[in-house]
Motif scaffolding. Structure first.
Motif, short mmCIF file in Angstrom:
data_model
loop_
_atom_site.label_atom_id
_atom_site.label_comp_id
_atom_site.label_asym_id
_atom_site.label_seq_id
_atom_site.Cartn_x
_atom_site.Cartn_y
_atom_site.Cartn_z
N ASP A 1 0.90 -1.20 0.05
CA ASP A 1 -0.11 -0.13 0.08
C ASP A 1 0.92 1.32 -0.07
O ASP A 1 0.27 2.37 -0.20
CB ASP A 1 -0.94 -0.02 1.14
CG ASP A 1 -0.22 -0.06 2.36
OD1 ASP A 1 0.93 -0.41 2.75
OD2 ASP A 1 -0.78 0.59 3.43
N GLY A 2 2.12 1.23 0.33
CA GLY A 2 2.93 2.13 0.15
C GLY A 2 3.03 2.90 -1.11
O GLY A 2 3.09 4.13 -1.55
N LEU A 3 2.72 1.95 -2.20
CA LEU A 3 2.44 2.52 -3.74
C LEU A 3 1.25 3.17 -3.95
O LEU A 3 0.93 4.36 -4.46
CB LEU A 3 2.99 1.50 -4.59
CG LEU A 3 2.66 1.84 -6.34
CD1 LEU A 3 4.00 2.70 -6.40
CD2 LEU A 3 2.63 0.60 -7.13
N ARG B 1 5.89 11.27 -4.85
CA ARG B 1 4.79 11.70 -4.43
C ARG B 1 4.35 11.72 -2.68
O ARG B 1 3.53 11.77 -2.34
CB ARG B 1 3.61 10.96 -4.97
CG ARG B 1 3.62 10.96 -6.60
CD ARG B 1 2.57 10.10 -7.10
NE ARG B 1 2.49 10.01 -8.74
CZ ARG B 1 1.35 9.95 -9.44
NH1 ARG B 1 0.38 9.54 -8.76
NH2 ARG B 1 1.37 9.90 -10.75
N LYS B 2 5.62 11.64 -2.19
CA LYS B 2 5.57 11.58 -0.83
C LYS B 2 5.02 10.66 -0.03
O LYS B 2 4.59 10.60 1.21
CB LYS B 2 4.87 12.85 -0.15
CG LYS B 2 5.21 14.28 -0.84
CD LYS B 2 6.92 14.63 -0.85
CE LYS B 2 7.19 16.05 -1.50
NZ LYS B 2 8.67 16.40 -1.41
N SER B 3 4.98 9.45 -0.62
CA SER B 3 4.67 8.32 0.27
C SER B 3 5.84 8.08 1.27
O SER B 3 6.97 7.81 0.84
CB SER B 3 4.64 7.04 -0.71
OG SER B 3 4.34 5.71 -0.11
N LYS B 4 5.36 7.85 2.43
CA LYS B 4 6.01 7.57 3.74
C LYS B 4 6.38 6.15 4.25
O LYS B 4 7.15 5.96 4.75
CB LYS B 4 5.62 8.42 5.03
CG LYS B 4 5.45 10.10 4.61
CD LYS B 4 6.81 10.59 4.25
CE LYS B 4 6.58 12.23 4.23
NZ LYS B 4 7.73 12.62 3.76
N ASP B 5 5.47 5.26 3.68
CA ASP B 5 5.44 3.94 4.06
C ASP B 5 6.57 3.05 3.32
O ASP B 5 7.03 3.48 2.37
CB ASP B 5 4.01 3.27 3.69
CG ASP B 5 4.05 2.30 4.59
OD1 ASP B 5 4.78 1.55 5.39
OD2 ASP B 5 2.70 1.70 4.52
N ASP B 6 6.85 1.87 3.72
CA ASP B 6 7.67 1.12 2.80
C ASP B 6 7.09 0.79 1.54
O ASP B 6 5.75 0.79 1.51
CB ASP B 6 7.76 -0.16 3.65
CG ASP B 6 8.67 -0.22 4.93
OD1 ASP B 6 9.46 0.63 5.07
OD2 ASP B 6 8.43 -1.08 5.77
N ILE B 7 7.88 0.77 0.59
CA ILE B 7 7.25 0.54 -0.88
C ILE B 7 7.89 -0.50 -1.53
O ILE B 7 8.98 -0.73 -1.70
CB ILE B 7 7.39 1.88 -1.75
CG1 ILE B 7 6.93 3.10 -0.91
CG2 ILE B 7 6.73 1.67 -3.00
CD1 ILE B 7 7.67 4.38 -1.64
N SER B 8 7.17 -1.47 -1.93
CA SER B 8 7.26 -2.85 -2.53
C SER B 8 6.68 -3.14 -3.85
O SER B 8 5.47 -2.95 -3.78
CB SER B 8 7.29 -3.89 -1.41
OG SER B 8 7.80 -3.95 -0.21
#
Length: 294
Positions: free
Chosen positions: A245-247, A280-287
């Motif tokens: 959901d980071g993406l 786009r400033k996503s702060k979560d882990d992105i996989s």
């Protein structure tokens, strides 16, 4: 997966890890393709992946699987993203065990849907029985099994997502298991859903998804039942994107597909998606995993 956390101090090692992450020098990235041969294969399959640690104040909790196996003269592509919360032990366990459990189900070849559901359920049972070792946390999951380049089985619990591109159109293959959409079930099981100002809906004020592996303290109100989707890979099926959901917090399905479409190399495409999510400033882990057919 972000979840409310108690405040905690950071050791020197934590600081070093964070610096290494933020300068972009240690993402988990790679690509591959099947080296197995079989008379049953109709389309070649290749993949690329790229994972980056977020800026949520905790260590990386996302894990992935991207591998190929040959069983009973069938070539399987096995792909998954596990987005953990409150620690990485549950997603790490899923990485090592979930696909084995699915493929060891006695009815996998005759009834993949039931086999996948049974394996998700039995795996969650083991995680809960071993919560002393695996901790109080949990994990979402999205899994994809490609059989002989022509049959795709996707399953998920939580809000990690699978999207397929047919022609130029994005089609979501998974269901986002959000608390507000399952409020009735959660309340029937004695739980509640809260939404504080400026926040997302949470189960019992804690977890931002209604289904997940683990989470012993919430399990009475939390489901591990996956949604399962079967897709025939045809001439219009170009690629599949699996991502945490980071993406998806910062990008629509169609936007992601439009970014990937002109990029032939799947690793480059996966990296491009994560780079755009960070922009786009996503702060979560992105996989992200991109699986290409052709």
């Amino acid at each position: 997966m972000e979840r409310k956390r108690p405040s905690q101090g950071f050791s020197l090692l934590d600081v070093i890890k964070k610096v290494v992450c933020l300068d972009g020098s240690s993402p988990d990235t790679g690509k591959g393709k099947s080296k197995f041969k079989s008379s049953s294969i109709t389309k070649k399959v290749c993949h690329g992946f790229h994972l980056v640690e977020g800026q949520s104040g905790h260590d990386m909790e996302d894990y992935h699987v991207a591998e190929y196996r040959k069983k009973k003269d069938h070539v399987l592509g096995l792909f998954a993203i596990f987005d953990g919360h409150l620690g990485d032990r549950v997603p790490s366990y899923l990485k090592d065990n979930l696909f084995d459990n699915i493929l060891e189900e006695p009815n996998f070849w005759e009834d993949p849907r039931t086999a996948i559901k049974n394996a998700y359920r039995s795996t969650d049972k083991v995680i809960l029985e071993n919560s002393m070792q695996l901790g109080p946390g949990g994990s979402t999951a999205v899994t994809a099994i490609v059989i002989d380049g022509k049959d795709l089985w996707v399953a998920n619990v939580g809000d990690s997502r699978a999207v397929i591109c047919r022609g130029e159109i994005a089609e979501q293959l998974t269901v986002d298991h959000e608390p507000h959409s399952e409020r009735r079930r959660i309340e029937k099981q004695g739980g509640f859903v809260t939404t504080l100002p400026g926040d997302v809906p949470r189960v019992n004020g804690q977890l931002a998804v209604a289904r997940a592996f683990g989470d012993e303290n919430l399990k009475a109100h939390l489901s591990s039942e996956p949604d399962v989707c079967n897709v025939r890979i045809d001439s219009r099926s170009q690629f599949v994107i699996l991502a945490s959901d980071g993406l998806w917090k910062v990008m629509s399905n169609q936007e992601a597909v439009d970014i990937v479409r002109p990029i032939k190399d799947p690793q480059t495409a996966a990296k491009r998606l994560t780079t755009e999510a960070l922009a786009r400033k996503s702060k979560d882990d992105i996989s992200c995993i991109v699986i290409r057919f052709g």
